[in-house]
Design a protein around this motif. Structure first.
Motif, PDB file in Angstrom:
ATOM      1  N   ALA A  36       0.834  -1.210   0.000  1.00 29.17           N
ATOM      2  CA  ALA A  36       0.000   0.000   0.000  1.00 29.17           C
ATOM      3  C   ALA A  36       0.866   1.256   0.000  1.00 29.17           C
ATOM      4  CB  ALA A  36      -0.925   0.005   1.214  1.00 29.17           C
ATOM      5  N   SER A  37       0.277   2.341  -0.462  1.00 36.56           N
ATOM      6  CA  SER A  37       0.929   3.648  -0.366  1.00 36.56           C
ATOM      7  C   SER A  37      -0.144   4.705  -0.209  1.00 36.56           C
ATOM      8  CB  SER A  37       1.794   3.929  -1.601  1.00 36.56           C
ATOM      9  OG  SER A  37       1.014   3.928  -2.785  1.00 36.56           O
ATOM     10  N   PHE A  38       0.258   5.860   0.333  1.00 32.51           N
ATOM     11  CA  PHE A  38      -0.690   6.889   0.726  1.00 32.51           C
ATOM     12  C   PHE A  38      -0.202   8.255   0.245  1.00 32.51           C
ATOM     13  CE2 PHE A  38      -0.694   3.398   3.674  1.00 32.51           C
ATOM     14  CZ  PHE A  38      -2.037   3.165   3.960  1.00 32.51           C
ATOM     15  N   GLY A  39      -1.113   9.087  -0.206  1.00 37.53           N
ATOM     16  CA  GLY A  39      -0.706  10.425  -0.619  1.00 37.53           C
ATOM     17  C   GLY A  39      -1.882  11.307  -0.964  1.00 37.53           C
ATOM     18  N   LEU A  40      -1.608  12.617  -0.989  1.00 42.20           N
ATOM     19  CA  LEU A  40      -2.590  13.623  -1.397  1.00 42.20           C
ATOM     20  C   LEU A  40      -2.000  14.408  -2.569  1.00 42.20           C
ATOM     21  CD1 LEU A  40      -3.704  14.977   2.114  1.00 42.20           C
ATOM     22  CD2 LEU A  40      -4.973  13.400   0.629  1.00 42.20           C
ATOM     23  N   PRO A  41      -2.055  13.819  -3.780  1.00 39.84           N
ATOM     24  CA  PRO A  41      -1.395  14.459  -4.933  1.00 39.84           C
ATOM     25  C   PRO A  41      -2.249  15.493  -5.653  1.00 39.84           C
ATOM     26  CG  PRO A  41      -2.296  12.349  -5.583  1.00 39.84           C
ATOM     27  CD  PRO A  41      -2.619  12.505  -4.112  1.00 39.84           C
ATOM     28  N   LEU A  85       3.399  17.343  12.329  1.00 39.66           N
ATOM     29  CA  LEU A  85       3.085  18.398  11.365  1.00 39.66           C
ATOM     30  C   LEU A  85       4.074  18.461  10.212  1.00 39.66           C
ATOM     31  CD1 LEU A  85       1.223  20.686  10.577  1.00 39.66           C
ATOM     32  CD2 LEU A  85       2.572  22.215  12.021  1.00 39.66           C
ATOM     33  N   LYS A  86       5.377  18.362  10.493  1.00 40.34           N
ATOM     34  CA  LYS A  86       6.363  18.443   9.409  1.00 40.34           C
ATOM     35  C   LYS A  86       6.201  17.276   8.432  1.00 40.34           C
ATOM     36  CE  LYS A  86       8.695  22.182  10.491  1.00 40.34           C
ATOM     37  NZ  LYS A  86       7.800  22.697  11.546  1.00 40.34           N
ATOM     38  N   GLN A  87       5.916  16.090   8.956  1.00 42.20           N
ATOM     39  CA  GLN A  87       5.696  14.944   8.089  1.00 42.20           C
ATOM     40  C   GLN A  87       4.445  15.162   7.233  1.00 42.20           C
ATOM     41  OE1 GLN A  87       7.755  12.198   7.863  1.00 42.20           O
ATOM     42  NE2 GLN A  87       9.130  13.312   9.221  1.00 42.20           N
ATOM     43  N   ALA A  88       3.391  15.682   7.861  1.00 46.21           N
ATOM     44  CA  ALA A  88       2.161  15.938   7.122  1.00 46.21           C
ATOM     45  C   ALA A  88       2.394  16.975   6.023  1.00 46.21           C
ATOM     46  CB  ALA A  88       1.073  16.414   8.086  1.00 46.21           C
ATOM     47  N   MET A  89       3.076  18.060   6.369  1.00 45.04           N
ATOM     48  CA  MET A  89       3.305  19.108   5.383  1.00 45.04           C
ATOM     49  C   MET A  89       4.198  18.626   4.250  1.00 45.04           C
ATOM     50  SD  MET A  89       1.397  21.516   6.326  1.00 45.04           S
ATOM     51  CE  MET A  89       1.928  22.893   5.292  1.00 45.04           C
ATOM     52  N   GLY A  90       5.131  17.725   4.554  1.00 48.40           N
ATOM     53  CA  GLY A  90       5.968  17.154   3.505  1.00 48.40           C
ATOM     54  C   GLY A  90       5.147  16.390   2.489  1.00 48.40           C
ATOM     55  N   LEU A  91       4.198  15.584   2.981  1.00 45.47           N
ATOM     56  CA  LEU A  91       3.332  14.841   2.062  1.00 45.47           C
ATOM     57  C   LEU A  91       2.448  15.794   1.262  1.00 45.47           C
ATOM     58  CD1 LEU A  91       2.111  11.818   4.243  1.00 45.47           C
ATOM     59  CD2 LEU A  91       3.839  11.797   2.447  1.00 45.47           C
ATOM     60  N   ILE A  92       1.915  16.801   1.947  1.00 54.48           N
ATOM     61  CA  ILE A  92       0.958  17.707   1.302  1.00 54.48           C
ATOM     62  C   ILE A  92       1.643  18.601   0.266  1.00 54.48           C
ATOM     63  CG2 ILE A  92      -0.560  19.690   1.720  1.00 54.48           C
ATOM     64  CD1 ILE A  92      -1.106  18.353   4.520  1.00 54.48           C
ATOM     65  N   LEU A  93       2.731  19.248   0.639  1.00 50.17           N
ATOM     66  CA  LEU A  93       3.338  20.253  -0.233  1.00 50.17           C
ATOM     67  C   LEU A  93       4.189  19.654  -1.345  1.00 50.17           C
ATOM     68  CD1 LEU A  93       4.343  22.924   2.443  1.00 50.17           C
ATOM     69  CD2 LEU A  93       2.266  22.806   1.041  1.00 50.17           C
ATOM     70  N   ALA A  94       4.790  18.505  -1.086  1.00 52.03           N
ATOM     71  CA  ALA A  94       5.615  17.877  -2.116  1.00 52.03           C
ATOM     72  C   ALA A  94       4.865  16.800  -2.888  1.00 52.03           C
ATOM     73  CB  ALA A  94       6.878  17.274  -1.478  1.00 52.03           C
ATOM     74  N   SER A  95       3.585  16.599  -2.561  1.00 48.77           N
ATOM     75  CA  SER A  95       2.765  15.575  -3.229  1.00 48.77           C
ATOM     76  C   SER A  95       3.462  14.218  -3.212  1.00 48.77           C
ATOM     77  CB  SER A  95       2.432  15.985  -4.668  1.00 48.77           C
ATOM     78  OG  SER A  95       1.671  17.180  -4.681  1.00 48.77           O
ATOM     79  N   ARG A  96       4.125  13.934  -2.109  1.00 49.85           N
ATOM     80  CA  ARG A  96       4.843  12.668  -1.997  1.00 49.85           C
ATOM     81  C   ARG A  96       3.924  11.547  -1.536  1.00 49.85           C
ATOM     82  NH1 ARG A  96      10.368  12.952   1.187  1.00 49.85           N
ATOM     83  NH2 ARG A  96      10.387  10.851   0.303  1.00 49.85           N
ATOM     84  N   ARG A  97       4.308  10.336  -1.895  1.00 52.99           N
ATOM     85  CA  ARG A  97       3.610   9.154  -1.392  1.00 52.99           C
ATOM     86  C   ARG A  97       4.376   8.576  -0.212  1.00 52.99           C
ATOM     87  NH1 ARG A  97       1.450   5.142  -6.183  1.00 52.99           N
ATOM     88  NH2 ARG A  97       0.803   6.732  -7.704  1.00 52.99           N
ATOM     89  N   ALA A  98       3.634   8.128   0.771  1.00 47.92           N
ATOM     90  CA  ALA A  98       4.233   7.402   1.888  1.00 47.92           C
ATOM     91  C   ALA A  98       3.992   5.914   1.679  1.00 47.92           C
ATOM     92  CB  ALA A  98       3.610   7.844   3.208  1.00 47.92           C
ATOM     93  N   THR A  99       5.021   5.114   1.851  1.00 44.78           N
ATOM     94  CA  THR A  99       4.836   3.677   1.809  1.00 44.78           C
ATOM     95  C   THR A  99       4.046   3.239   3.038  1.00 44.78           C
ATOM     96  OG1 THR A  99       6.841   3.169   3.066  1.00 44.78           O
ATOM     97  CG2 THR A  99       7.081   3.436   0.654  1.00 44.78           C
ATOM     98  N   ALA A 100       3.615   1.992   3.038  1.00 43.41           N
ATOM     99  CA  ALA A 100       2.870   1.477   4.187  1.00 43.41           C
ATOM    100  C   ALA A 100       3.692   1.590   5.461  1.00 43.41           C
ATOM    101  CB  ALA A 100       2.456   0.034   3.935  1.00 43.41           C
ATOM    102  N   ASN A 101       4.971   1.251   5.388  1.00 39.62           N
ATOM    103  CA  ASN A 101       5.812   1.298   6.587  1.00 39.62           C
ATOM    104  C   ASN A 101       6.105   2.731   7.017  1.00 39.62           C
ATOM    105  OD1 ASN A 101       6.277  -1.473   7.394  1.00 39.62           O
ATOM    106  ND2 ASN A 101       7.360  -1.714   5.453  1.00 39.62           N
ATOM    107  N   GLU A 102       6.230   3.648   6.049  1.00 34.70           N
ATOM    108  CA  GLU A 102       6.392   5.058   6.413  1.00 34.70           C
ATOM    109  C   GLU A 102       5.133   5.579   7.105  1.00 34.70           C
ATOM    110  OE1 GLU A 102       9.500   6.576   2.922  1.00 34.70           O
ATOM    111  OE2 GLU A 102       7.331   6.626   2.568  1.00 34.70           O
ATOM    112  N   ALA A 103       3.970   5.190   6.576  1.00 34.58           N
ATOM    113  CA  ALA A 103       2.709   5.594   7.203  1.00 34.58           C
ATOM    114  C   ALA A 103       2.578   5.009   8.604  1.00 34.58           C
ATOM    115  CB  ALA A 103       1.533   5.165   6.333  1.00 34.58           C
TER     116      ALA A 103
END
Length: 258
Positions: free
Chosen positions: A123-128, A150-168
């Motif tokens: 699985a992977s997660f993101g807000l692209p 917050l920094k992790q959340a903003m990284g996903l949001i602003l860089a449109s990055r995907r988090a792997t299952a283990n990162e999530a």
């Protein structure tokens, strides 16, 4: 139907069923999901809802942008918001997301709206959304910023990055990561653990968490909780009396959920 609804005992399983489109949500799915979640919320004998996706590629890839482009109309959502779930703040029953593949955009927002998330290791997660000029308006921005550092959340949001299952998992967005072929088994284990407890106590616990988070601090939440309607209903419930009685009599409790 673009969703599948299966009822087994006290468990409702709702499967997003457009695997050819990575289970992306079109207007018909929003309406179907609203009805399915309404039925679950209203059924006294249904205690847990599991949400998953069909196929082995995607939990949900968010909105069907091709369908949106064809219609040319602004997106409209049912009464309880995106997927009939995102703004369903009045249902105290547990929701579990069994994430079997990508959970992007609205798919991630569905997972964030659930109480427990079990993820396959693929699985992977993101807000692209910004990549297509959109904004994640289905609660994703607000829930992600509250559920992850917050920094992790903003990284996903602003860089449109995907988090792997283990990162999530490390961010606290996922409860457990398992091999893809063990996802159903792991989900059933979590469901089984939940069903051991009093339905009344579970609903009250979820409601108190949600209400407490709206208070300015823990002290205020604890001072105010005896006045919450859910607390009062639980205190005088059959389940609140049955638990201690069953313990004293060394038997399994018989919950009535009221």
């Amino acid at each position: 139907m673009h969703i599948l609804v299966a009822i087994e005992g006290p468990v409702t399983t709702i499967t997003l069923n457009r695997p050819e489109a990575m289970n992306a949500l079109n207007p018909e799915m929003h309406v179907q999901l609203q009805h399915a979640f309404d039925a679950f919320a209203a059924a006294d004998d249904q205690l847990v809802c599991v949400i998953t996706g069909a196929g082995n590629r995607a939990f949900c890839a968010g909105s069907d942008l091709k369908a949106a482009a064809r219609s040319g109309l602004p997106a409209t959502y049912p009464q309880s918001g995106y997927a009939g779930l995102i703004e369903r703040f009045d249902c105290p029953k547990p929701f579990i997301a069994a994430v079997n593949g990508v959970a992007l955009g609205g798919g991630f927002e569905i997972a964030l709206a659930c109480d427990i998330v079990i993820a396959a290791d693929v699985a992977s997660f993101g807000l692209p959304e910004p990549l297509v000029g959109a904004v994640a308006l289905g609660g994703g921005l607000h829930r992600l910023a509250r559920q992850a550092p917050l920094k992790q959340a903003m990284g996903l949001i602003l860089a449109s990055r995907r988090a792997t299952a283990n990162e999530a998992l490390r961010m606290g967005l996922v409860n457990e990561v398992v091999a893809a072929d063990q996802l159903l088994e792991a989900t059933a284990r979590w469901v089984g653990d939940i069903l051991r407890a009093s339905p009344m106590a579970l609903r009250t616990s979820k409601a108190l968490v949600q209400r407490g988070l709206t208070e300015p601090d823990v002290e205020t939440a604890m001072r105010n909780q005896p006045g919450y309607a859910e607390f009062v209903a639980w205190r005088t419930s059959d389940d609140a009396r049955e638990g201690p009685r069953a313990f004293a009599e060394k038997r399994k409790p018989v919950w009535k959920g009221r």
